[in-house]
Design an enzyme around this catalytic site. Structure first.
Site, short mmCIF file in Angstrom:
data_model
loop_
_atom_site.label_atom_id
_atom_site.label_comp_id
_atom_site.label_asym_id
_atom_site.label_seq_id
_atom_site.Cartn_x
_atom_site.Cartn_y
_atom_site.Cartn_z
N ALA A 88 7.60 -4.75 1.94
CA ALA A 88 8.54 -5.23 0.93
C ALA A 88 7.77 -5.37 -0.38
O ALA A 88 6.56 -5.58 -0.36
CB ALA A 88 9.11 -6.57 1.36
N GLU A 134 8.21 -1.90 9.77
CA GLU A 134 9.56 -2.22 10.28
C GLU A 134 10.56 -1.09 10.06
O GLU A 134 11.42 -0.85 10.91
CB GLU A 134 10.04 -3.53 9.64
N GLU A 154 2.25 -9.93 6.88
CA GLU A 154 3.00 -11.00 6.21
C GLU A 154 2.32 -12.36 6.35
O GLU A 154 2.45 -13.21 5.48
CB GLU A 154 4.44 -11.09 6.76
N1 COA Z 1 4.49 -4.75 -2.98
C1 COA Z 1 4.33 -4.48 -4.28
N2 COA Z 1 3.33 -3.71 -4.75
C2 COA Z 1 2.50 -3.16 -3.86
C3 COA Z 1 2.61 -3.39 -2.47
C4 COA Z 1 3.66 -4.23 -2.04
N3 COA Z 1 3.88 -4.49 -0.74
N4 COA Z 1 1.59 -2.75 -1.83
C5 COA Z 1 0.90 -2.12 -2.79
N5 COA Z 1 1.42 -2.37 -4.01
C6 COA Z 1 0.96 -1.85 -5.30
C7 COA Z 1 -0.29 -2.55 -5.78
O1 COA Z 1 0.01 -3.78 -6.41
C8 COA Z 1 -0.84 -1.52 -6.72
O2 COA Z 1 -0.11 -1.56 -7.93
P1 COA Z 1 -0.88 -1.39 -9.35
O3 COA Z 1 -1.67 -0.12 -9.22
O4 COA Z 1 0.21 -1.32 -10.35
O5 COA Z 1 -1.76 -2.58 -9.48
C9 COA Z 1 -0.50 -0.20 -6.04
O6 COA Z 1 0.57 -0.49 -5.15
C10 COA Z 1 -1.63 0.38 -5.22
O7 COA Z 1 -2.08 -0.58 -4.30
P2 COA Z 1 -3.57 -1.10 -4.25
O8 COA Z 1 -3.55 -2.47 -3.64
O9 COA Z 1 -4.25 -0.96 -5.56
O10 COA Z 1 -4.20 -0.06 -3.22
P3 COA Z 1 -5.45 -0.29 -2.29
O11 COA Z 1 -5.86 1.05 -1.78
O12 COA Z 1 -6.49 -1.10 -2.97
O13 COA Z 1 -4.90 -1.19 -1.08
C11 COA Z 1 -3.25 -1.85 0.55
C12 COA Z 1 -3.87 -0.70 -0.26
C13 COA Z 1 -2.07 -1.27 1.32
C14 COA Z 1 -4.29 -2.40 1.54
C15 COA Z 1 -2.79 -2.97 -0.40
O14 COA Z 1 -2.00 -2.41 -1.42
C16 COA Z 1 -1.96 -4.05 0.26
O15 COA Z 1 -2.51 -4.88 0.97
N6 COA Z 1 -0.62 -4.06 0.04
C17 COA Z 1 0.26 -5.09 0.50
C18 COA Z 1 0.56 -4.91 1.97
C19 COA Z 1 1.42 -6.06 2.47
O16 COA Z 1 1.03 -7.20 2.49
N7 COA Z 1 2.63 -5.72 2.90
C20 COA Z 1 3.56 -6.66 3.44
C21 COA Z 1 4.47 -7.17 2.38
S1 COA Z 1 5.61 -8.38 3.03
#
Ligand code: COA
Length: 280
Positions: A88, A134, A154
């Site tokens: 999300a 999901e 989460e």
């Molecule tokens: N919601 C909103 N934005 C998200 C996102 C999410 N769930 N997951 C990634 N993004 C965005 C990042 O903020 C970033 O945006 P920006 O470049 O404008 O700053 C972009 O996507 C790329 O992600 P980034 O974190 O820079 O990539 P990474 O390779 O360093 O890490 C992940 C990848 C997947 C490990 C990391 O993005 C992450 O942990 N995401 C969230 C996962 C999560 O908790 N999901 C459950 C949500 S309820």
């Protein structure tokens, strides 16, 4: 009937067969690669629209769900990683209270996907986290590239899954593994996801699309009536006990004997012909 399109959702139609008109496969791509295809309100609205369209589009037999690949990075910047859906959109959670979230998460687009009567395949290439895991669990079948990663992180936000993982992930991987994933938030690499039953197949990234499309064509060339009944009855097993479920199956099996497609299928076998389904 043209599929709905939006800024964040692309839908392409592919014929099941090049030689005969037996319907189409819809390939839906969640298209926010700069945000790792995170599910914001626009994506959820588009997903709901595609599901409603799918149900009505008679000649569309199978839905393939994927995330857009990363864009080329601006000069000097690092490339974003491959993602199916990284969850999300967390930015929409800031400051939101239960009133807002309850409405957004009740009767949501992931449920619409789950409730589709037609076969669905998740084509996962990259991160499938939180809501992404999901969405994949809401499809009937999951095929992943070997660079994919699954997870329900989460808990790291002080939350639990909200698009059904406590129920659907649990059914796929079992009680113990679902607890581990939800409690630790740990990432599960594709090979492990395969071993625990979360994904059906793991292939090299360059083989992902051809593997999924071949499977979608195989499924799409069956009787859509029988597929619909089969999907409904397999789902029954999630909600009822074994004895009741077997009785429900027996009744559905019997009902199929009154369908045109059963007669077509049986005669095609006996005459060594290809079945020309009525799909009704
Ligand atoms: N919601 C909103 N934005 C998200 C996102 C999410 N769930 N997951 C990634 N993004 C965005 C990042 O903020 C970033 O945006 P920006 O470049 O404008 O700053 C972009 O996507 C790329 O992600 P980034 O974190 O820079 O990539 P990474 O390779 O360093 O890490 C992940 C990848 C997947 C490990 C990391 O993005 C992450 O942990 N995401 C969230 C996962 C999560 O908790 N999901 C459950 C949500 S309820």
């Amino acid at each position: 009937m043209n599929p709905p399109q939006s800024e964040v959702m692309k839908v392409e139609l592919h014929p099941i067969s090049e030689d005969e008109d037996v319907g189409h496969i819809a390939c839906m791509t969640i298209d926010r690669p700069d945000k790792l295809n995170a599910l914001n309100a626009d994506v959820m609205a588009s997903l709901k629209a595609v599901c409603a369209w799918m149900e009505e589009a008679d000649d569309v037999r199978v839905l393939v769900v994927s995330g857009a690949p990363p864009n080329a990075p601006p000069e000097g910047k690092r490339a974003k990683p491959h993602a199916f859906v990284a969850g999300a959109d967390i930015t929409e959670f800031a400051g939101a209270g239960s009133e807002v979230i309850r409405e957004r998460f009740t009767d949501n687009a992931v449920e619409a996907l789950w409730n589709l009567s037609k076969p669905t395949i998740a084509m996962v290439d990259g991160f499938a986290l939180g809501g992404g895991c999901e969405v994949a669990c809401s499809c009937d079948i999951r095929v992943a590239s070997d660079r994919s990663t699954f997870g329900t992180p989460e808990i790291n936000l002080g939350l639990i899954p909200g698009y059904g993982a406590t129920q659907r992930l649990e059914r796929l991987v079992g009680y113990g593994k679902a607890h581990e994933m939800i409690m630790t938030g740990d990432m599960v690499p594709a090979e492990e996801a395969h071993r625990i039953g979360l994904v059906n197949h793991v292939v090299a990234p360059e083989e992902l699309e051809s593997t999924v499309m071949a499977m979608a064509r195989r499924i799409g060339s069956k009787s859509s009536h029988a597929l619909r009944v089969g999907k409904k009855i397999v789902r029954t097993a999630l909600d009822v006990g074994l004895t009741e479920g077997v009785a429900i199956e027996a009744e559905a099996f019997a009902m199929l004997f009154d369908s045109e497609d059963k007669e077509i299928g049986v005669h095609a076998f006996m005459n060594r012909e290809k079945a020309a389904w009525k799909h009704r």
